[in-house]
Scaffold this motif. Sequence first.
Motif, short mmCIF file in Angstrom:
data_model
loop_
_atom_site.label_atom_id
_atom_site.label_comp_id
_atom_site.label_asym_id
_atom_site.label_seq_id
_atom_site.Cartn_x
_atom_site.Cartn_y
_atom_site.Cartn_z
N TRP A 7 -16.99 12.24 -2.76
CA TRP A 7 -16.25 12.08 -1.50
C TRP A 7 -15.72 10.67 -1.35
O TRP A 7 -16.44 9.71 -1.61
CB TRP A 7 -17.20 12.40 -0.34
CG TRP A 7 -16.52 12.79 0.92
CD1 TRP A 7 -16.35 12.02 2.01
CD2 TRP A 7 -15.94 14.05 1.22
NE1 TRP A 7 -15.69 12.73 2.99
CE2 TRP A 7 -15.42 13.98 2.52
CE3 TRP A 7 -15.78 15.24 0.50
CZ2 TRP A 7 -14.79 15.04 3.13
CZ3 TRP A 7 -15.16 16.30 1.11
CH2 TRP A 7 -14.67 16.18 2.41
N ARG A 8 -14.48 10.52 -0.98
CA ARG A 8 -13.77 9.25 -0.75
C ARG A 8 -13.53 8.42 -2.02
O ARG A 8 -13.14 7.27 -1.92
CB ARG A 8 -14.49 8.39 0.28
CG ARG A 8 -14.56 9.04 1.64
CD ARG A 8 -15.27 8.13 2.62
NE ARG A 8 -15.50 8.80 3.86
CZ ARG A 8 -14.83 8.57 4.98
NH1 ARG A 8 -13.90 7.67 4.99
NH2 ARG A 8 -15.10 9.23 6.07
N LEU A 9 -13.78 8.97 -3.19
CA LEU A 9 -13.56 8.21 -4.42
C LEU A 9 -12.52 8.85 -5.33
O LEU A 9 -12.50 8.60 -6.53
CB LEU A 9 -14.89 8.05 -5.18
CG LEU A 9 -15.94 7.19 -4.47
CD1 LEU A 9 -17.23 7.16 -5.28
CD2 LEU A 9 -15.44 5.79 -4.24
N ALA A 10 -11.65 9.66 -4.78
CA ALA A 10 -10.59 10.27 -5.58
C ALA A 10 -9.54 9.22 -5.92
O ALA A 10 -9.30 8.28 -5.15
CB ALA A 10 -9.94 11.41 -4.80
N PRO A 11 -8.90 9.34 -7.06
CA PRO A 11 -7.87 8.35 -7.44
C PRO A 11 -6.63 8.47 -6.55
O PRO A 11 -6.40 9.48 -5.90
CB PRO A 11 -7.55 8.72 -8.88
CG PRO A 11 -7.98 10.13 -9.04
CD PRO A 11 -9.11 10.35 -8.10
N ASP A 12 -5.85 7.41 -6.54
CA ASP A 12 -4.60 7.41 -5.78
C ASP A 12 -3.65 8.45 -6.36
O ASP A 12 -3.68 8.75 -7.55
CB ASP A 12 -3.94 6.03 -5.83
CG ASP A 12 -4.74 4.99 -5.08
OD1 ASP A 12 -5.48 5.38 -4.15
OD2 ASP A 12 -4.64 3.80 -5.42
N GLY A 13 -2.80 8.98 -5.51
CA GLY A 13 -1.84 9.98 -5.97
C GLY A 13 -2.31 11.40 -5.74
O GLY A 13 -1.57 12.34 -6.00
N LEU A 14 -3.55 11.60 -5.27
CA LEU A 14 -4.08 12.92 -4.97
C LEU A 14 -4.44 12.97 -3.49
O LEU A 14 -4.99 12.02 -2.95
CB LEU A 14 -5.33 13.22 -5.81
CG LEU A 14 -5.14 13.27 -7.32
CD1 LEU A 14 -6.47 13.48 -8.01
CD2 LEU A 14 -4.18 14.38 -7.70
N SER A 15 -4.13 14.09 -2.84
CA SER A 15 -4.42 14.25 -1.42
C SER A 15 -4.80 15.68 -1.11
O SER A 15 -4.37 16.61 -1.81
CB SER A 15 -3.20 13.88 -0.57
OG SER A 15 -2.90 12.53 -0.69
N THR A 16 -5.56 15.87 -0.03
CA THR A 16 -5.88 17.21 0.45
C THR A 16 -4.68 17.77 1.20
O THR A 16 -3.72 17.05 1.50
CB THR A 16 -7.10 17.19 1.39
OG1 THR A 16 -6.76 16.42 2.55
CG2 THR A 16 -8.32 16.61 0.71
N ARG A 17 -4.74 19.05 1.55
CA ARG A 17 -3.66 19.67 2.32
C ARG A 17 -3.45 18.96 3.65
O ARG A 17 -2.32 18.73 4.07
CB ARG A 17 -3.97 21.14 2.60
CG ARG A 17 -3.74 22.04 1.43
CD ARG A 17 -4.04 23.49 1.83
NE ARG A 17 -3.79 24.39 0.75
CZ ARG A 17 -2.62 25.00 0.53
NH1 ARG A 17 -1.63 24.80 1.35
NH2 ARG A 17 -2.47 25.81 -0.48
N ARG A 18 -4.55 18.62 4.31
CA ARG A 18 -4.42 17.94 5.60
C ARG A 18 -3.81 16.55 5.46
O ARG A 18 -3.01 16.12 6.29
CB ARG A 18 -5.78 17.83 6.28
CG ARG A 18 -6.25 19.12 6.85
CD ARG A 18 -7.50 18.93 7.65
NE ARG A 18 -7.92 20.19 8.21
CZ ARG A 18 -8.81 20.31 9.16
NH1 ARG A 18 -9.38 19.24 9.67
NH2 ARG A 18 -9.15 21.49 9.62
N GLN A 19 -4.17 15.84 4.41
CA GLN A 19 -3.58 14.52 4.19
C GLN A 19 -2.10 14.64 3.87
O GLN A 19 -1.30 13.81 4.32
CB GLN A 19 -4.33 13.80 3.06
CG GLN A 19 -5.73 13.39 3.44
CD GLN A 19 -6.54 12.93 2.24
OE1 GLN A 19 -6.24 13.28 1.10
NE2 GLN A 19 -7.57 12.15 2.50
N LEU A 20 -1.73 15.66 3.09
CA LEU A 20 -0.31 15.88 2.81
C LEU A 20 0.44 16.19 4.10
O LEU A 20 1.53 15.66 4.35
CB LEU A 20 -0.13 17.03 1.82
CG LEU A 20 -0.51 16.77 0.37
CD1 LEU A 20 -0.39 18.05 -0.43
CD2 LEU A 20 0.35 15.69 -0.24
#
Length: 127
Positions: free
Chosen positions: A23-36
Amino acid sequence: MSAVFGKCYDPAGALHGIPTYPWRLAPDGLSTRRQLRARGLRPVGQPIAAQVMRAKRRAGGVRVAYLYRVDRAKPVRPMTSRKWGALALAMLARRTCPRCRIDVGYCIPTSHGICGLCIATEEQRAA
């Protein structure tokens, strides 16, 4: 490294089939549906690129959120006047009591299925 962190960290995707991050350590350039959606984007049918996992403290197990590539996302389509009209009618139906047929101004809870005034009169009759 804790056992939960080790289970949640799999950038190669060998354990879960897709790259997995804590959690909270995903690389940049990836997002969840809500973040998109917050950025005004949508995934457009692209496959899931990765996932983030987090341990549930009380219930046990893990929570999973799927990640999509931001560079492949497209802008959200604007609402048309017909969509706005359909949404307004749907919200009116949620606010209208089926017993007294009055727009009560709030969404009627599905647990009761009727407005507060009808619930109160029903309780008075029962007492």
